[in-house]
Motif scaffolding. Structure first.
Motif, PDB file in Angstrom:
ATOM      1  N   SER A 158      14.886  41.185 -19.095  1.00  0.00           N
ATOM      2  CA  SER A 158      15.643  41.217 -17.849  1.00  0.00           C
ATOM      3  C   SER A 158      14.918  40.444 -16.752  1.00  0.00           C
ATOM      4  O   SER A 158      13.701  40.559 -16.591  1.00  0.00           O
ATOM      5  N   VAL A 159      15.698  39.668 -15.995  1.00  0.00           N
ATOM      6  CA  VAL A 159      15.149  38.822 -14.938  1.00  0.00           C
ATOM      7  C   VAL A 159      15.876  39.121 -13.633  1.00  0.00           C
ATOM      8  O   VAL A 159      17.113  39.218 -13.608  1.00  0.00           O
ATOM      9  N   SER A 160      15.139  39.257 -12.551  1.00  0.00           N
ATOM     10  CA  SER A 160      15.728  39.544 -11.249  1.00  0.00           C
ATOM     11  C   SER A 160      16.411  38.310 -10.676  1.00  0.00           C
ATOM     12  O   SER A 160      16.142  37.174 -11.075  1.00  0.00           O
ATOM     13  N   SER A 161      17.294  38.525  -9.709  1.00  0.00           N
ATOM     14  CA  SER A 161      17.956  37.406  -9.036  1.00  0.00           C
ATOM     15  C   SER A 161      16.944  36.551  -8.289  1.00  0.00           C
ATOM     16  O   SER A 161      17.108  35.334  -8.170  1.00  0.00           O
ATOM     17  N   GLY A 162      15.868  37.191  -7.822  1.00  0.00           N
ATOM     18  CA  GLY A 162      14.815  36.445  -7.141  1.00  0.00           C
ATOM     19  C   GLY A 162      14.126  35.457  -8.058  1.00  0.00           C
ATOM     20  O   GLY A 162      13.824  34.320  -7.658  1.00  0.00           O
ATOM     21  N   ALA A 163      13.878  35.872  -9.305  1.00  0.00           N
ATOM     22  CA  ALA A 163      13.246  34.976 -10.279  1.00  0.00           C
ATOM     23  C   ALA A 163      14.172  33.814 -10.619  1.00  0.00           C
ATOM     24  O   ALA A 163      13.725  32.668 -10.753  1.00  0.00           O
ATOM     25  N   LYS A 164      15.466  34.096 -10.733  1.00  0.00           N
ATOM     26  CA  LYS A 164      16.419  33.025 -11.021  1.00  0.00           C
ATOM     27  C   LYS A 164      16.464  32.009  -9.885  1.00  0.00           C
ATOM     28  O   LYS A 164      16.491  30.792 -10.111  1.00  0.00           O
ATOM     29  N   SER A 165      16.438  32.503  -8.654  1.00  0.00           N
ATOM     30  CA  SER A 165      16.454  31.609  -7.499  1.00  0.00           C
ATOM     31  C   SER A 165      15.184  30.775  -7.434  1.00  0.00           C
ATOM     32  O   SER A 165      15.221  29.589  -7.070  1.00  0.00           O
ATOM     33  N   ALA A 166      14.061  31.383  -7.794  1.00  0.00           N
ATOM     34  CA  ALA A 166      12.787  30.660  -7.784  1.00  0.00           C
ATOM     35  C   ALA A 166      12.810  29.509  -8.780  1.00  0.00           C
ATOM     36  O   ALA A 166      12.295  28.418  -8.498  1.00  0.00           O
ATOM     37  N   ILE A 167      13.413  29.711  -9.939  1.00  0.00           N
ATOM     38  CA  ILE A 167      13.483  28.642 -10.949  1.00  0.00           C
ATOM     39  C   ILE A 167      14.494  27.579 -10.543  1.00  0.00           C
ATOM     40  O   ILE A 167      14.288  26.387 -10.803  1.00  0.00           O
ATOM     41  N   ASP A 168      15.575  27.984  -9.888  1.00  0.00           N
ATOM     42  CA  ASP A 168      16.512  26.993  -9.338  1.00  0.00           C
ATOM     43  C   ASP A 168      15.762  26.022  -8.422  1.00  0.00           C
ATOM     44  O   ASP A 168      15.910  24.798  -8.529  1.00  0.00           O
ATOM     45  N   LEU A 170      12.491  25.496  -8.267  1.00  0.00           N
ATOM     46  CA  LEU A 170      11.439  24.775  -8.981  1.00  0.00           C
ATOM     47  C   LEU A 170      12.002  23.557  -9.718  1.00  0.00           C
ATOM     48  O   LEU A 170      11.428  22.460  -9.652  1.00  0.00           O
ATOM     49  N   LEU A 171      13.111  23.729 -10.401  1.00  0.00           N
ATOM     50  CA  LEU A 171      13.708  22.614 -11.137  1.00  0.00           C
ATOM     51  C   LEU A 171      14.195  21.521 -10.180  1.00  0.00           C
ATOM     52  O   LEU A 171      14.096  20.324 -10.480  1.00  0.00           O
ATOM     53  N   LEU A 172      14.699  21.941  -9.036  1.00  0.00           N
ATOM     54  CA  LEU A 172      15.098  20.962  -8.021  1.00  0.00           C
ATOM     55  C   LEU A 172      13.887  20.172  -7.544  1.00  0.00           C
ATOM     56  O   LEU A 172      13.937  18.947  -7.405  1.00  0.00           O
ATOM     57  N   GLU A 173      12.782  20.889  -7.314  1.00  0.00           N
ATOM     58  CA  GLU A 173      11.524  20.254  -6.899  1.00  0.00           C
ATOM     59  C   GLU A 173      11.039  19.245  -7.937  1.00  0.00           C
ATOM     60  O   GLU A 173      10.495  18.191  -7.588  1.00  0.00           O
ATOM     61  N   LYS A 174      11.246  19.561  -9.216  1.00  0.00           N
ATOM     62  CA  LYS A 174      10.786  18.693 -10.303  1.00  0.00           C
ATOM     63  C   LYS A 174      11.841  17.659 -10.707  1.00  0.00           C
ATOM     64  O   LYS A 174      11.694  16.976 -11.729  1.00  0.00           O
ATOM     65  N   SER A 175      12.907  17.557  -9.918  1.00  0.00           N
ATOM     66  CA  SER A 175      13.975  16.560 -10.140  1.00  0.00           C
ATOM     67  C   SER A 175      14.695  16.754 -11.468  1.00  0.00           C
ATOM     68  O   SER A 175      15.129  15.792 -12.106  1.00  0.00           O
ATOM     69  N   PRO A 177      18.030  18.294 -12.833  1.00  0.00           N
ATOM     70  CA  PRO A 177      19.308  18.780 -12.294  1.00  0.00           C
ATOM     71  C   PRO A 177      19.766  20.067 -12.987  1.00  0.00           C
ATOM     72  O   PRO A 177      19.321  20.377 -14.098  1.00  0.00           O
ATOM     73  N   PRO A 178      20.654  20.819 -12.354  1.00  0.00           N
ATOM     74  CA  PRO A 178      21.205  22.024 -12.989  1.00  0.00           C
ATOM     75  C   PRO A 178      21.831  21.678 -14.342  1.00  0.00           C
ATOM     76  O   PRO A 178      22.634  20.749 -14.448  1.00  0.00           O
ATOM     77  N   GLY A 179      21.433  22.389 -15.357  1.00  0.00           N
ATOM     78  CA  GLY A 179      21.925  22.116 -16.693  1.00  0.00           C
ATOM     79  C   GLY A 179      21.262  20.929 -17.364  1.00  0.00           C
ATOM     80  O   GLY A 179      21.650  20.537 -18.467  1.00  0.00           O
ATOM     81  N   GLY A 180      20.246  20.349 -16.704  1.00  0.00           N
ATOM     82  CA  GLY A 180      19.546  19.201 -17.267  1.00  0.00           C
ATOM     83  C   GLY A 180      18.787  19.556 -18.524  1.00  0.00           C
ATOM     84  O   GLY A 180      18.303  20.682 -18.695  1.00  0.00           O
ATOM     85  N   ALA A 240       6.616  17.033 -15.819  1.00  0.00           N
ATOM     86  CA  ALA A 240       6.360  18.003 -14.759  1.00  0.00           C
ATOM     87  C   ALA A 240       5.268  18.958 -15.210  1.00  0.00           C
ATOM     88  O   ALA A 240       5.293  19.444 -16.347  1.00  0.00           O
ATOM     89  N   ALA A 241       4.302  19.228 -14.347  1.00  0.00           N
ATOM     90  CA  ALA A 241       3.215  20.164 -14.654  1.00  0.00           C
ATOM     91  C   ALA A 241       3.415  21.440 -13.853  1.00  0.00           C
ATOM     92  O   ALA A 241       3.536  21.403 -12.623  1.00  0.00           O
ATOM     93  N   ILE A 242       3.452  22.564 -14.545  1.00  0.00           N
ATOM     94  CA  ILE A 242       3.622  23.862 -13.886  1.00  0.00           C
ATOM     95  C   ILE A 242       2.616  24.835 -14.491  1.00  0.00           C
ATOM     96  O   ILE A 242       2.814  25.333 -15.602  1.00  0.00           O
TER      97      ILE A 242
END
Length: 345
Positions: A158-168, A170-175, A177-180, A240-242
């Motif tokens: 289970s993942v919180s909505s906060g974690a989902k938003s954080a990954i949204d 992060l992926l934007l930061e790493k260029s 795209p959604p569903g990329g 991307a390095a994380i």
């Protein structure tokens, strides 16, 4: 007896993968004892793996095993909750003693330890010979409670909505795209396994970007920042390095969105299997580390095991270092990933 059970404790005070591989025990306990509250005792850093689970009512933490104050505190908390049943999948003397001293009426654990008399429901099954998967060994501990192993164990991550938003973000930061489409390379193991070399991960990442045009994300935990940077530095393209910046549930959400997860035998590999992402994993030729016991528990996997007979150092003897892992060929790993990517199209 089922209706009389009010409180159950699952003790899982080891590492990430161990906690993940115990998750299927929870719905079975809830189904058997629907009126009981289920608590889980874990290390602080694995707490988030279970705190949002639908079958978990409370999470207790086991802070410092060498601290008498901490042990007394845990004993007090166990006594206060008056648990009816406690299960220890990974037996250790101190938690077994705590359950005994707390007076938990039903204490389930291994029958093959010198302190096994602290348990009064014992399962006599050796794990060291790796005849089946760790998740199945864990589930077998429930047999003294009248619970049979399921055909399809359930892994709830289970993942919180906060974690989902954080990954949204992060992926934007790493260029990305959604569903990329992206592949995760996780080169570390937290010291839990032999490791495929950083150079091999770099070559693999280069091939994925140059030949397939796939985005590559290289991940690592705290303390693995240097390894991640080494892999990225040796790679063509713009990976991307994380490393060291994600919580475990954030990492799980990132892995859930990846097309393939590639790693050594490590906790995040088990997270990948639990969230349904295809896994390509590397294992050494050591029976205690065998993928039969520790492999990703999913049908969507490709496992590569090093060959110590071909190793220039081991020469058919016992595995002595990471050199054996060099037997795993980058090109074969690349093909395995492509096969998964084709399935996802």
């Amino acid at each position: 007896m089922t209706n009389d059970v009010k409180n159950i404790l699952l003790v899982r005070i080891d590492r990430i993968g161990d906690v993940i591989l115990s998750l299927p025990m929870l719905p079975l306990l809830k189904r058997r004892y629907p009126n009981a509250a289920i608590s889980v005792l874990v290390r602080p850093y694995t707490r988030e793996l279970v705190e949002h689970h639908s079958c978990v009512d409370e999470v207790l933490t086991y802070e410092h095993e060498d601290s008498l104050h901490s042990l007394r505190s845990v004993l007090h908390e166990i006594r206060k909750r008056r648990f009816d049943i406690a299960i220890i999948p990974y037996p250790r003397f101190r938690p077994a003693l705590l359950l005994f001293l707390a007076g938990v009426p039903v204490r389930v654990g291994s029958g093959y330890r010198w302190y096994s008399l602290l348990f009064n429901r014992r399962v006599f099954e050796h794990r060291k010979d790796a005849k089946r998967h760790e998740a199945e060994y864990n589930l077998n501990l429930l047999r003294p409670l009248g619970i049979e192993e399921p055909k399809e164990p359930q892994f709830e991550f289970s993942v919180s909505s906060g974690a989902k938003s954080a990954i949204d973000a992060l992926l934007l930061e790493k260029s990305i795209p959604p569903g990329g489409k992206f592949v995760i390379l996780h080169p570390g193991s937290g010291g839990s396994a032999r490791e495929w070399s950083a150079e091999s991960f770099s070559r693999l990442g280069s091939q994925l970007q140059e030949r397939m045009g796939v985005s590559v994300v290289v991940t690592g935990g705290k303390g693995e920042e240097g390894l991640v940077q080494k892999v990225v530095a040796g790679m063509a393209g713009t990976p991307a390095a994380i490393a060291g910046r994600l919580s475990l549930t954030e990492l799980g959400e990132l892995i859930r969105r990846a097309k393939v997860f590639v790693s050594n035998s490590t906790g995040p590999m088990h997270i990948a299997a639990a969230v349904g992402t295809p896994v390509v994993a590397f294992f050494p030729p050591i029976i205690q580390c065998s993928p039969v016991r520790w492999g990703p528990y999913t049908r969507k996997k490709k496992v590569f095991t090093a060959d110590n007979n071909s190793c220039r150092l081991c020469k058919g003897g016992a595995c002595r270092s990471n050199v054996c892992m060099d037997q795993i060929d980058v090109d074969r790993v690349y093909v395995a990933i492509i096969n998964f990517l084709d399935e996802k199209e």
